[in-house]
Design an enzyme around this catalytic site. Structure first.
Site, PDB file in Angstrom:
ATOM      1  N   SER A 180     -66.293 -50.970 -14.515  1.00 33.03           N
ATOM      2  CA  SER A 180     -65.239 -49.986 -14.225  1.00 33.03           C
ATOM      3  C   SER A 180     -65.197 -49.641 -12.743  1.00 33.03           C
ATOM      4  CB  SER A 180     -65.452 -48.710 -15.035  1.00 33.03           C
ATOM      5  OG  SER A 180     -65.431 -49.009 -16.402  1.00 33.03           O
ATOM      6  N   HIS A 223     -63.268 -52.340 -11.315  1.00 37.43           N
ATOM      7  CA  HIS A 223     -61.852 -52.145 -11.657  1.00 37.43           C
ATOM      8  C   HIS A 223     -61.178 -51.195 -10.653  1.00 37.43           C
ATOM      9  CE1 HIS A 223     -61.133 -54.455 -15.180  1.00 37.43           C
ATOM     10  NE2 HIS A 223     -61.943 -53.792 -15.981  1.00 37.43           N
ATOM     11  N   HIS A 280     -71.045 -44.414 -11.683  1.00 34.94           N
ATOM     12  CA  HIS A 280     -71.029 -43.455 -12.803  1.00 34.94           C
ATOM     13  C   HIS A 280     -72.090 -43.786 -13.845  1.00 34.94           C
ATOM     14  CE1 HIS A 280     -68.565 -46.865 -13.943  1.00 34.94           C
ATOM     15  NE2 HIS A 280     -68.845 -46.568 -15.184  1.00 34.94           N
ATOM     16  N   CYS A 326     -73.770 -45.161 -18.752  1.00 39.91           N
ATOM     17  CA  CYS A 326     -72.494 -45.771 -19.167  1.00 39.91           C
ATOM     18  C   CYS A 326     -72.677 -46.923 -20.135  1.00 39.91           C
ATOM     19  CB  CYS A 326     -71.678 -46.217 -17.958  1.00 39.91           C
ATOM     20  SG  CYS A 326     -70.098 -46.953 -18.456  1.00 39.91           S
ATOM     21  N   CYS A 333     -71.239 -50.845 -12.666  1.00 37.59           N
ATOM     22  CA  CYS A 333     -70.474 -51.104 -13.891  1.00 37.59           C
ATOM     23  C   CYS A 333     -69.154 -51.782 -13.550  1.00 37.59           C
ATOM     24  CB  CYS A 333     -70.224 -49.778 -14.588  1.00 37.59           C
ATOM     25  SG  CYS A 333     -69.151 -49.859 -16.020  1.00 37.59           S
TER      26      CYS A 333
HETATM   27 ZN   LIG Z   1     -69.082 -47.802 -16.742  1.00 39.34          ZN
END
Ligand SMILES: [Zn+2]
Ligand SMILES: [Zn+2]
Length: 364
Positions: free
Chosen positions: A42, A45, A61, A165, A40
């Site tokens: 994130s 990030h 996740h 997610c 993902c």
């Molecule tokens: Zn995510």
């Protein structure tokens, strides 16, 4: 027990594949063999330092897997069960939980090990952080029982993982956070894993017009495949003007699924009066947004959205039923598969806009 995991040691460095130690389940914990784990934005990030992250950490996740062992008090799952794991752990007792918003639980710590207890993950006696309380880029996960939900064995785990997610965030943003009405008009900025999930959510809700906005034509073609009725390439035209023209004055709902302040501004300005703009993307910590205040006079709104406002023990079974009925397309969202060792390549492909989702297959 030793497992293989992808560890973030330092910001802006590739994850390193290492042997780490995973503990035995405590009373309310579940040990899961990770079968599939989506990559993902994130996670990226965290690598880039755009989200607060402690290192060393195991990222990841968006997983699905098979339960291997459970703690003495666990009653919701048993060894052999297929499960999806989600970061939205919840205490069940706080005001947010009791108000039906467990994704905003203010006492997530209740689902973690108490201070001073041995860590779930470690290496040579030193703790390793469990990103999102999951740490899914690893052969096994040790999580609180409220982080998992049992699913039917008919659902392929590499597709089920996406519900951890991207799909829960995107479909939930449309159905839960924004509450898109049938017959309405929608604009979605960003056509990656979350953006295409928002498009699908808007389609499921019965939106009559779904305008996808991206900078890449291949992603816009993909957006059409998932239900966009119109596409706008923001590298070639002004997306606000184009959306206003297509929707005859502005859309009822807009979604920002990139995480960029300028894009959020565009998503706000393209609304019709009383329109609702939902921020789904993760804008890097500390960045600000500037808006012309006059737009609020016509009752436009901006909403935050965390993890699709999910109540995942309610939402995920519904989304899986939509998948079984052919109304939620998970199959075509997985555009690439790899092994744990391919996680850094998955980040590169994501940044290059080459994939909707890479799913890592971890079962050895
Ligand atoms: Zn995510
Ligand atoms: Zn709570």
């Amino acid at each position: 027990m030793q497992i293989k995991a992808a560890v973030l040691r330092e910001m802006n460095q590739p994850l390193s594949i290492e042997e780490i130690e995973i503990d035995q389940p405590a009373a309310h914990e579940v040990l899961v063999r990770t079968v599939a784990s989506g990559v993902c934005h994130s996670d990226l990030h965290c690598v880039r330092g755009n989200l607060p992250t402690r290192v060393p950490a195991v990222l990841g996740h968006e997983p699905a897997g098979i339960v291997e062992a459970v703690g003495s008090e666990v009653s919701t799952v048993k060894p052999g069960d297929h499960v999806i794991a989600c970061t939205s752990i919840y205490c069940g007792d706080c005001v947010q939980c009791l108000s039906g918003r467990p994704h905003l639980c203010v006492n997530r710590a209740a689902c973690r090990r108490p201070k001073g207890a041995s860590p779930r993950l470690s290496q040579n006696g030193l703790p390793i952080d469990q990103f999102a309380d999951l740490a899914a880029f690893a052969e096994k996960m040790l999580v609180h029982e409220r982080a998992v939900i049992k699913i039917g064995e008919d659902i392929p785990l590499d597709r089920a993982a996406l519900l951890g997610c991207a799909v829960t965030t995107g479909v939930g943003a449309a159905l839960n956070t924004a509450d898109v009405r049938a017959g309405s008009s929608v604009a979605v900025f960003g056509a990656g894993g979350v953006g295409t999930s928002i498009i699908q959510g808007a389609r499921i809700a019965g939106a009559r017009q779904i305008i996808a906005v991206d900078l890449l034509d291949n992603k816009l073609d993909n957006a059409r495949h998932f239900g966009a009725t119109h596409v706008v390439n923001a590298s070639k035209v002004d997306p606000v003007k184009q959306i206003k023209a297509l929707s005859e004055g502005g859309v009822d709902y807009s979604f920002e699924a990139i995480g960029h302040p300028k894009v959020l501004e565009q998503a706000f300005y393209c609304l019709a009066p009383r329109g609702i703009c939902t921020l789904v993307g993760a804008i890097p910590t500390g960045q600000k947004v500037e808006l012309i205040a006059g737009h609020f006079y016509v009752e436009k709104q901006i909403r935050g959205c965390f993890m699709g406002s999910n109540r995942f023990h309610i939402d995920m079974p519904r989304y899986l039923e939509l998948y079984r009925q052919g109304r939620l397309n998970l199959d075509d969202m997985v555009t690439r598969r790899g092994r744990l060792e391919d996680v850094n390549e998955a980040f590169r492909a994501m940044e290059a806009g080459e994939v909707t989702r890479t799913v890592l297959l971890l079962a050895s």
